[in-house]
Design a protein around this motif. Structure first.
Motif, PDB file in Angstrom:
ATOM      1  N   VAL A   1       0.904  -1.150   0.000  1.00 58.35           N
ATOM      2  CA  VAL A   1       0.000   0.000   0.000  1.00 58.35           C
ATOM      3  C   VAL A   1       0.941   1.198   0.000  1.00 58.35           C
ATOM      4  O   VAL A   1       1.723   1.364   0.941  1.00 58.35           O
TER       5      VAL A   1
ATOM      6  N   LEU B   1       1.936  -4.793   3.060  1.00 61.30           N
ATOM      7  CA  LEU B   1       0.869  -4.950   4.058  1.00 61.30           C
ATOM      8  C   LEU B   1       1.399  -5.507   5.373  1.00 61.30           C
ATOM      9  O   LEU B   1       1.043  -5.035   6.448  1.00 61.30           O
TER      10      LEU B   1
ATOM     11  N   ASP C   1      -4.090  -8.633   6.126  1.00 58.91           N
ATOM     12  CA  ASP C   1      -4.933  -8.042   5.081  1.00 58.91           C
ATOM     13  C   ASP C   1      -6.079  -7.207   5.647  1.00 58.91           C
ATOM     14  O   ASP C   1      -6.783  -6.539   4.896  1.00 58.91           O
TER      15      ASP C   1
ATOM     16  N   PHE D   1      -9.320  -1.312   6.713  1.00 58.96           N
ATOM     17  CA  PHE D   1      -9.492  -1.525   5.275  1.00 58.96           C
ATOM     18  C   PHE D   1      -9.366  -3.009   4.984  1.00 58.96           C
ATOM     19  O   PHE D   1      -8.414  -3.657   5.450  1.00 58.96           O
TER      20      PHE D   1
ATOM     21  N   CYS E   1      -8.033  -5.225   2.929  1.00 62.19           N
ATOM     22  CA  CYS E   1      -7.071  -5.347   1.834  1.00 62.19           C
ATOM     23  C   CYS E   1      -7.010  -6.760   1.271  1.00 62.19           C
ATOM     24  O   CYS E   1      -6.156  -7.064   0.434  1.00 62.19           O
TER      25      CYS E   1
ATOM     26  N   PHE F   1      -8.428  -2.658  -0.999  1.00 63.34           N
ATOM     27  CA  PHE F   1      -7.020  -2.344  -1.252  1.00 63.34           C
ATOM     28  C   PHE F   1      -6.880  -0.969  -1.906  1.00 63.34           C
ATOM     29  O   PHE F   1      -6.041  -0.155  -1.507  1.00 63.34           O
TER      30      PHE F   1
ATOM     31  N   ALA G   1      -7.686   1.717   0.620  1.00 62.92           N
ATOM     32  CA  ALA G   1      -6.560   1.928   1.542  1.00 62.92           C
ATOM     33  C   ALA G   1      -5.465   2.738   0.856  1.00 62.92           C
ATOM     34  O   ALA G   1      -4.905   3.670   1.435  1.00 62.92           O
ATOM     35  N   THR G   2      -5.179   2.386  -0.394  1.00 67.86           N
ATOM     36  CA  THR G   2      -4.132   3.093  -1.134  1.00 67.86           C
ATOM     37  C   THR G   2      -4.467   4.578  -1.238  1.00 67.86           C
ATOM     38  O   THR G   2      -3.629   5.443  -0.952  1.00 67.86           O
TER      39      THR G   2
END
Ligand code: G1P
Length: 278
Positions: A32, A37, A132, A255, A257, A263, A266-267
């Protein structure tokens, strides 16, 4: 009660939802922004006071071990250059804790992965982070909040929970409980990935746990459950019946992920956060 020093990271899964990216790269190493992660999880564990990271890996996961180690060639190349600061964070992580690994040879579920980690944990209470589920909170990390709680309730296992839309209960372990103080529940029931119609509530377990070592004995006798896998949710239900499990509505954001949507979310979130710091 012994202090929580060890954090277990189940990291043996295939990451099929991220294929082809995860064909040769462990899903825990997907970044990320510029950080994998798993490193976010390790940093959260360090902040919570852990100094021993116990990682349950599987085949094709060697990149994880290399990441949490010194790369002499890279250190040599980058030393004294303008790029050296890029290694600052990971260097600090490596200096602050030790890493040990064991392999889960067969994918028999999260409960089985945690039981596989017994050899690295031994007879003491420990934390579990599922990398995750990426958690973020400005002041105190989610695991740190749970460790503080476990000092008040040393005879209990603790799971982190959040409210999810009812139609999403089939993605999570779901609890029922009695609220004993604001945001803290004594768990009376828990079901792994129930259909919305059968879910005991919309309080979903997210990937943060504080577990007592007796969980290993329970896991040894827990039969495969949902999806034919040994579920930590089922083992915890056994302890919940003895009133030994609490569920904590954490402060912060999480999040998912493990899904492409989560994902990306989150990014974007961490990108904004970094930009605001500049
Ligand atoms: C696991 C657990 C589930 C929990 C979830 C949190 O499921 O089995 O109870 O709600 O993690 O992320 P997984 O997402 O690995 O299928």
């Amino acid at each position: 009660m012994k202090k929580i020093r060890k954090c277990l990271f189940p990291a043996a899964g295939y990451g099929t939802r991220f294929l082809p990216a995860t064909k040769a790269i462990p899903k825990e190493m997907l970044p990320v922004l510029t950080k994998p992660l798993l490193q976010y999880g390790v940093e959260e564990a360090i902040e919570a006071g852990c100094d021993t990271m116990a990682i349950v890996t599987g085949r094709g996961k060697r990149a994880i071990e290399d990441h949490f180690d010194i790369s002499y060639e890279l250190e040599h190349q980058i030393k004294g250059t303008s790029k050296e600061h890029f290694l600052k964070e990971i260097r600090q992580v490596i200096e602050q804790c030790t890493f040990s690994y064991t392999r889960q040879r067969e994918m028999k579920g999260l409960g089985h992965a945690i039981l596989t980690g017994e050899t690295l944990i031994g007879e003491e209470p420990f934390a579990v982070i599922l990398a995750d589920d990426l958690c973020e909170n400005k002041n105190e990390g989610v695991l740190s909040q749970m460790v503080a709680l476990s000092e008040k309730f040393p005879q209990h296992c603790i799971v982190a929970i959040e409210e999810v839309p009812k139609e999403e209960t089939h993605k999570y372990g779901v609890i029922a409980g009695e609220e004993i103080q604001k945001g803290l529940y004594r768990v009376t029931d828990m079901v792994e990935k129930p259909d919305p119609k059968e879910a005991p509530s919309n309080l979903a377990i997210i990937g943060r746990y504080i577990l007592l070592p007796e969980i290993f004995d329970v896991l040894r006798t827990t039969p495969p459950g949902k999806g034919g896998e040994v579920q930590i949710t089922d083992a915890l239900l056994h302890l919940a019946k003895e009133e030994k499990v609490l569920a904590y509505k954490f402060i912060g954001r999480r999040f998912d992920c493990g899904s492409v949507d989560g994902f990306v979310e989150a990014t974007n979130y961490f990108y904004e956060l970094e930009n605001r710091k500049k």
